[in-house]
Design a protein around this motif. Structure first.
Motif, PDB file in Angstrom:
ATOM      1  N   ILE A   1      -2.861  -1.158  -2.417  1.00  0.00           N
ATOM      2  CA  ILE A   1      -3.496  -0.181  -3.167  1.00  0.00           C
ATOM      3  C   ILE A   1      -2.427   0.984  -3.769  1.00  0.00           C
ATOM      4  N   THR A   2      -2.622   1.324  -4.955  1.00  0.00           N
ATOM      5  CA  THR A   2      -1.340   1.868  -5.515  1.00  0.00           C
ATOM      6  C   THR A   2      -1.690   3.341  -5.128  1.00  0.00           C
ATOM      7  N   SER A   3      -0.214   4.249  -4.721  1.00  0.00           N
ATOM      8  CA  SER A   3      -0.334   5.500  -4.402  1.00  0.00           C
ATOM      9  C   SER A   3      -1.268   6.362  -5.326  1.00  0.00           C
ATOM     10  N   GLY A   4      -1.045   6.068  -6.560  1.00  0.00           N
ATOM     11  CA  GLY A   4      -1.798   7.118  -7.618  1.00  0.00           C
ATOM     12  C   GLY A   4      -3.120   6.953  -7.404  1.00  0.00           C
TER      13      GLY A   4
ATOM     14  N   PRO B   1      11.397  13.212  -4.158  1.00  0.00           N
ATOM     15  CA  PRO B   1      10.445  11.761  -4.291  1.00  0.00           C
ATOM     16  C   PRO B   1      10.194  11.402  -2.639  1.00  0.00           C
ATOM     17  N   PRO B   2       8.988  10.477  -2.535  1.00  0.00           N
ATOM     18  CA  PRO B   2       8.105  10.132  -3.613  1.00  0.00           C
ATOM     19  C   PRO B   2       6.907  11.083  -3.906  1.00  0.00           C
ATOM     20  N   ALA B   3       6.796  11.460  -5.126  1.00  0.00           N
ATOM     21  CA  ALA B   3       5.529  12.425  -5.347  1.00  0.00           C
ATOM     22  C   ALA B   3       4.689  12.095  -6.538  1.00  0.00           C
ATOM     23  N   LEU B   4       3.781  12.130  -6.503  1.00  0.00           N
ATOM     24  CA  LEU B   4       2.745  11.910  -7.856  1.00  0.00           C
ATOM     25  C   LEU B   4       2.418  13.284  -8.392  1.00  0.00           C
ATOM     26  N   PHE B   5       2.313  13.335  -9.756  1.00  0.00           N
ATOM     27  CA  PHE B   5       1.804  14.408 -10.397  1.00  0.00           C
ATOM     28  C   PHE B   5       0.127  14.372 -11.119  1.00  0.00           C
TER      29      PHE B   5
ATOM     30  N   ARG C   1       2.980  14.717  -2.531  1.00  0.00           N
ATOM     31  CA  ARG C   1       4.104  14.169  -1.597  1.00  0.00           C
ATOM     32  C   ARG C   1       3.469  13.195  -0.700  1.00  0.00           C
ATOM     33  N   GLN C   2       4.186  12.217  -0.366  1.00  0.00           N
ATOM     34  CA  GLN C   2       4.189  11.213   0.705  1.00  0.00           C
ATOM     35  C   GLN C   2       2.641  11.114   1.049  1.00  0.00           C
ATOM     36  N   CYS C   3       1.842  10.588  -0.156  1.00  0.00           N
ATOM     37  CA  CYS C   3       0.567  10.413  -0.030  1.00  0.00           C
ATOM     38  C   CYS C   3       0.207   9.253   1.004  1.00  0.00           C
ATOM     39  N   THR C   4      -0.832   9.455   1.865  1.00  0.00           N
ATOM     40  CA  THR C   4      -1.326   8.754   3.000  1.00  0.00           C
ATOM     41  C   THR C   4      -0.506   8.753   4.229  1.00  0.00           C
TER      42      THR C   4
ATOM     43  N   GLY D   1       0.857  -1.168  -0.156  1.00  0.00           N
ATOM     44  CA  GLY D   1      -0.047  -0.045   0.252  1.00  0.00           C
ATOM     45  C   GLY D   1       0.898   1.169   0.152  1.00  0.00           C
ATOM     46  N   PRO D   2       0.483   2.266  -0.050  1.00  0.00           N
ATOM     47  CA  PRO D   2       1.086   3.745  -0.263  1.00  0.00           C
ATOM     48  C   PRO D   2       1.813   4.280   0.801  1.00  0.00           C
ATOM     49  N   GLY D   3       1.640   3.640   2.061  1.00  0.00           N
ATOM     50  CA  GLY D   3       2.205   4.230   3.255  1.00  0.00           C
ATOM     51  C   GLY D   3       1.615   3.994   4.545  1.00  0.00           C
TER      52      GLY D   3
ATOM     53  N   PHE E   1       1.229  11.257 -13.007  1.00  0.00           N
ATOM     54  CA  PHE E   1       2.605  10.608 -13.200  1.00  0.00           C
ATOM     55  C   PHE E   1       3.202  10.112 -11.983  1.00  0.00           C
ATOM     56  N   TYR E   2       3.737   8.862 -12.264  1.00  0.00           N
ATOM     57  CA  TYR E   2       4.712   8.292 -11.181  1.00  0.00           C
ATOM     58  C   TYR E   2       6.195   8.749 -11.401  1.00  0.00           C
ATOM     59  N   MET E   3       6.999   8.685 -10.536  1.00  0.00           N
ATOM     60  CA  MET E   3       8.546   9.026 -10.759  1.00  0.00           C
ATOM     61  C   MET E   3       8.741  10.050 -11.671  1.00  0.00           C
ATOM     62  N   GLY E   4       7.872  11.185 -11.131  1.00  0.00           N
ATOM     63  CA  GLY E   4       7.940  12.140 -12.371  1.00  0.00           C
ATOM     64  C   GLY E   4       8.773  13.242 -11.846  1.00  0.00           C
TER      65      GLY E   4
ATOM     66  N   LYS F   1       6.255  -4.956  -1.273  1.00  0.00           N
ATOM     67  CA  LYS F   1       6.584  -3.699  -2.375  1.00  0.00           C
ATOM     68  C   LYS F   1       5.709  -2.458  -1.892  1.00  0.00           C
ATOM     69  N   GLY F   2       6.124  -1.343  -2.272  1.00  0.00           N
ATOM     70  CA  GLY F   2       5.233  -0.141  -1.958  1.00  0.00           C
ATOM     71  C   GLY F   2       4.112  -0.066  -2.919  1.00  0.00           C
ATOM     72  N   GLY F   3       3.005   0.330  -2.556  1.00  0.00           N
ATOM     73  CA  GLY F   3       1.868   0.357  -3.197  1.00  0.00           C
ATOM     74  C   GLY F   3       1.383  -0.904  -3.997  1.00  0.00           C
ATOM     75  N   ASP F   4       1.362  -1.119  -5.249  1.00  0.00           N
ATOM     76  CA  ASP F   4       0.818  -2.179  -5.471  1.00  0.00           C
ATOM     77  C   ASP F   4       2.117  -2.925  -6.311  1.00  0.00           C
ATOM     78  N   PRO F   5       2.236  -4.137  -6.322  1.00  0.00           N
ATOM     79  CA  PRO F   5       3.667  -4.848  -7.022  1.00  0.00           C
ATOM     80  C   PRO F   5       3.702  -4.796  -8.291  1.00  0.00           C
ATOM     81  N   SER F   6       2.560  -4.544  -8.975  1.00  0.00           N
ATOM     82  CA  SER F   6       2.166  -4.669 -10.384  1.00  0.00           C
ATOM     83  C   SER F   6       2.399  -3.481 -11.173  1.00  0.00           C
ATOM     84  N   ILE F   7       2.425  -2.303 -10.225  1.00  0.00           N
ATOM     85  CA  ILE F   7       2.277  -1.002 -11.072  1.00  0.00           C
ATOM     86  C   ILE F   7       3.648  -0.274 -10.810  1.00  0.00           C
ATOM     87  N   PHE F   8       4.241  -0.308 -11.844  1.00  0.00           N
ATOM     88  CA  PHE F   8       5.583   0.429 -11.815  1.00  0.00           C
ATOM     89  C   PHE F   8       6.454  -0.233 -10.697  1.00  0.00           C
ATOM     90  N   GLY F   9       6.297  -1.667 -10.532  1.00  0.00           N
ATOM     91  CA  GLY F   9       6.871  -1.968  -9.569  1.00  0.00           C
ATOM     92  C   GLY F   9       7.959  -3.196  -9.920  1.00  0.00           C
TER      93      GLY F   9
HETATM   94  N1  SAH Z   1       4.445   0.306  -6.967  1.00  0.00           N
HETATM   95  C1  SAH Z   1       4.133   1.691  -6.378  1.00  0.00           C
HETATM   96  C2  SAH Z   1       4.835   2.539  -7.313  1.00  0.00           C
HETATM   97  C3  SAH Z   1       6.278   2.445  -7.381  1.00  0.00           C
HETATM   98  S1  SAH Z   1       7.304   3.468  -8.402  1.00  0.00           S
HETATM   99  C4  SAH Z   1       2.769   2.000  -6.109  1.00  0.00           C
HETATM  100  O1  SAH Z   1       2.065   1.163  -6.742  1.00  0.00           O
HETATM  101  O2  SAH Z   1       2.363   3.001  -5.771  1.00  0.00           O
HETATM  102  C5  SAH Z   1       7.681   4.700  -7.328  1.00  0.00           C
HETATM  103  C6  SAH Z   1       6.982   6.298  -7.513  1.00  0.00           C
HETATM  104  O3  SAH Z   1       5.499   5.964  -6.711  1.00  0.00           O
HETATM  105  C7  SAH Z   1       7.260   7.115  -6.648  1.00  0.00           C
HETATM  106  O4  SAH Z   1       8.299   7.994  -7.582  1.00  0.00           O
HETATM  107  C8  SAH Z   1       6.316   8.050  -6.588  1.00  0.00           C
HETATM  108  O5  SAH Z   1       5.721   8.618  -7.887  1.00  0.00           O
HETATM  109  C9  SAH Z   1       5.049   6.935  -6.308  1.00  0.00           C
HETATM  110  N2  SAH Z   1       4.625   6.976  -5.119  1.00  0.00           N
HETATM  111  C10 SAH Z   1       4.933   5.585  -4.253  1.00  0.00           C
HETATM  112  N3  SAH Z   1       4.367   5.933  -2.768  1.00  0.00           N
HETATM  113  C11 SAH Z   1       4.136   7.324  -2.979  1.00  0.00           C
HETATM  114  C12 SAH Z   1       3.562   8.162  -1.971  1.00  0.00           C
HETATM  115  N4  SAH Z   1       3.242   7.573  -0.716  1.00  0.00           N
HETATM  116  N5  SAH Z   1       3.305   9.321  -2.352  1.00  0.00           N
HETATM  117  C13 SAH Z   1       3.472   9.815  -3.342  1.00  0.00           C
HETATM  118  N6  SAH Z   1       4.033   9.119  -4.231  1.00  0.00           N
HETATM  119  C14 SAH Z   1       4.158   7.795  -4.104  1.00  0.00           C
END
Ligand code: SAH
Length: 556
Positions: free
Chosen positions: A157-160, A267-271, A239-242, A51-53, A210-213, A127-135
């Motif tokens: 739960i993916t961060s986006g 980072p980590p930030a989403l746009f 930034r630092q969502c959740t 999950g996201p945090g 945008f991830y990793m933006g 893995k942070g967020g969802d393992p299959s989304i940009f992971g």
């Molecule tokens: N698998 C992860 C994404 C990994 S790629 C997912 O599903 O969320 C890494 C990127 O995820 C970071 O550069 C950032 O863009 C985003 N990210 C992950 N956690 C975040 C958070 N808590 N807040 C903001 N962006 C986050």
């Protein structure tokens, strides 16, 4: 940062046998198989989305897998608070983060997973967020499949998408967006031409996330502009969502690159790019919580501080849990065993802490007994936290005097215990003043040390640095022993934050050490302590709810 731990699943004694009474199974799920059960030679790998945090945003399945893991390989984006779900014997391996120590490369991570699984271990790859989304999840599972190692993927739960809830940013709001695209802001270095079709992205009929933006913000924003997207398109940088320091910054597609540079966005930030950004409120339900942006140090272990840290986290605080005392089983059980064997002879059993409850009753069960052994003994629990732990063991306390001052505590007990046989179950360095008052008041007292409490000798470097940098606003002081241990570990560092004391005994200990608490709980419980901090924050008027915190919105 150490994240807050607040969920009920944490509320389980860690180092001693689990409470005898467990909640009935809520549902039947397939248990994660352990390697020894399926095959001798090969283990199994669980790719688990953390999950996201916010540690509450992992799935139940993810928690189950962590429970069963022999080894946990975890990303820096996964909240380390989740490691509490792993068994104490599990090996915990951080995979590192750029710029701080050893960083595993993707190849090394895969090799390590294979090596662990081949040696028969149950591996969780967290893995942070969802393992299959940009992971890179698919790269890792391809290697596992090829090697014949069984695996399972547990979504997260993916961060986006989490930002829709935690920032109240309606990414699919029907008037503004009929689709959402998850886009990478950083294409792999080995790609010669961009894989992103900016023509299509620029006229995408919905929200772009945008991830990793951060690193290549200037590039992707310029491409969108060059392909016709308006420079006035609203953009949110989240930034630092959740997490406890979630922040949302508003700008536009035309200004985003400058904002990232000028503000030093890291980072980590989403746009989020699209008109829906304008629909997000300045303060969401998440950032509006009264202690959002306030960092509180809670001394103790996660197991013993669950209630307090849960309550503070629920109010929005960023809770840092750090041990100051080391709790261990007695080196010699003989005194406890003697008391356990004669427990039915006492008129009153007085439990001074939840740790005492766990160790004493754990020993009673370990010796083949159960709660019937207690016979006619009545039970007193010092404080509602202790009483709550007794309930987990299937016992209701007959008397629950709240901790306040020793004399009134002793008086309350003596109303019932004068002339009676009383067993006080406590730590090796116990409540001498209470024992003396009970004895002098006529109780026929015996004391037993059901566990040992020794001082943590080494300060936690992260806590020391945070105190020195004024990054901790409050320290919750939960007992006199804790006050002394904190003073010894952090000395003058403790003069910077405000101190909240759980009651007069603790306040007296703090004053004796030369510290004046800024707040004292009127009800001497975890909830009372959290409430005292909340009221002091409100009274000090340093900030109205939602004002001073790091999510300060600004339109650039
Ligand atoms: N698998 C992860 C994404 C990994 S790629 C997912 O599903 O969320 C890494 C990127 O995820 C970071 O550069 C950032 O863009 C985003 N990210 C992950 N956690 C975040 C958070 N808590 N807040 C903001 N962006 C986050």
């Amino acid at each position: 940062m150490v994240g807050a731990v607040s969920r009920a699943v944490m509320d389980v004694p860690g180092t001693v046998p689990a409470p005898a009474v467990e909640a009935p199974e809520a549902r039947a799920t397939p248990e994660p198989v352990t390697s020894t059960e399926v095959r001798q030679a090969t283990g199994i790998v669980y790719l688990v989305g953390a999950g996201p945090g916010d540690p509450g945003l992992i799935t139940l399945r993810g928690v189950e897998c962590l429970h069963h893991a022999d080894v946990v390989l975890y990303d820096y984006l996964a909240n380390p608070a989740l490691l509490e779900h792993a068994s104490p014997s599990a090996e915990l391996v951080p995979l590192g983060r750029k710029g701080s120590g050893r960083v595993y490369t993707p190849v090394e991570i895969t090799e390590r997973m294979l090596e662990e699984a081949r040696s028969g271990r149950t591996v969780v790859r967290l893995k942070g967020g969802d393992p299959s989304i940009f992971g890179r999840g698919a790269d890792e599972t391809a290697a596992l499949r090829e090697a014949g190692v069984p695996f399972e993927i547990v979504p997260g739960i993916t961060s986006g998408l989490a930002l829709a809830a935690y920032c109240e940013l309606p990414i699919t709001q029907q008037d503004d967006a009929s689709a959402v695209a998850l886009v990478t802001g950083r294409e792999r270095d080995d790609k010669t031409a961009s894989c992103l079709d900016y023509d299509s992205l620029a006229c995408f009929p919905g929200t772009l996330i945008f991830y990793m933006g951060v690193g290549r913000c200037a590039k992707w924003s310029a491409e969108l502009l060059a392909h016709g997207r308006s420079p006035d398109t609203p953009v949110a940088i989240v930034r630092q969502c959740t997490r406890a320091d979630q922040a949302l910054l508003r700008c536009t597609l035309g200004t985003v690159a400058d904002v990232v540079r000028a503000r030093g966005v890291r980072p980590p930030a989403l746009f989020v790019v699209g008109d829906v950004v304008d629909r997000a409120p300045d303060v969401s339900w998440f950032t509006a919580r009264p202690l959002f942006g306030t960092r509180v140090l809670v001394p103790g272990s996660r197991a013993t501080s669950t209630r307090l840290s849960g309550r503070l986290a629920g109010l929005g605080a960023d809770v840092v849990v750090s041990p100051v005392l080391r709790i261990t089983a007695p080196a010699d059980w003989s005194a406890v065993d003697a008391a356990v064997d004669r427990v039915h002879e006492y008129d009153w059993l007085v439990f001074s802490s939840q740790t005492g409850v766990d160790h004493f009753l754990g020993r009673l069960f370990a010796r083949g007994g159960d709660v019937r052994r207690l016979g006619r003994a009545k039970i007193a629990a010092l404080g509602s936290t202790t009483a709550g732990r007794l309930r987990q063991w299937g016992l209701r306390a007959d008397l629950v005097p709240e901790e306040s001052v020793v004399d009134s505590l002793a008086d309350r007990l003596l109303e019932h215990a004068r002339g009676r046989w009383v067993l006080l179950v406590q730590a090796n360095r116990g409540r001498e003043a209470l024992a003396r008052a009970l004895e002098e008041g006529g109780a026929r007292l015996e004391c037993v040390a059901a566990y040992e409490s020794t001082d943590e000798l080494v300060p936690d470097p992260e806590v020391a640095a945070a105190l020195a940098a004024d990054e901790i606003q409050w320290v919750a002081v939960t007992s006199g022993a804790t006050a002394r241990a904190l003073a010894r570990l952090y000395g003058d560092g403790l003069r910077r934050p405000r101190l909240a004391s759980i009651g007069p005994v603790t306040t007296a200990a703090l004053k004796e050490l030369g510290y004046l608490p800024a707040a004292e709980a009127s009800s001497h419980t975890a909830n009372g302590l959290a409430q005292a901090i909340l009221e002091a924050e409100r009274e000090s008027g340093v900030r109205a709810p939602g004002a001073r915190h790091p999510s300060e919105r600004s339109t650039v």
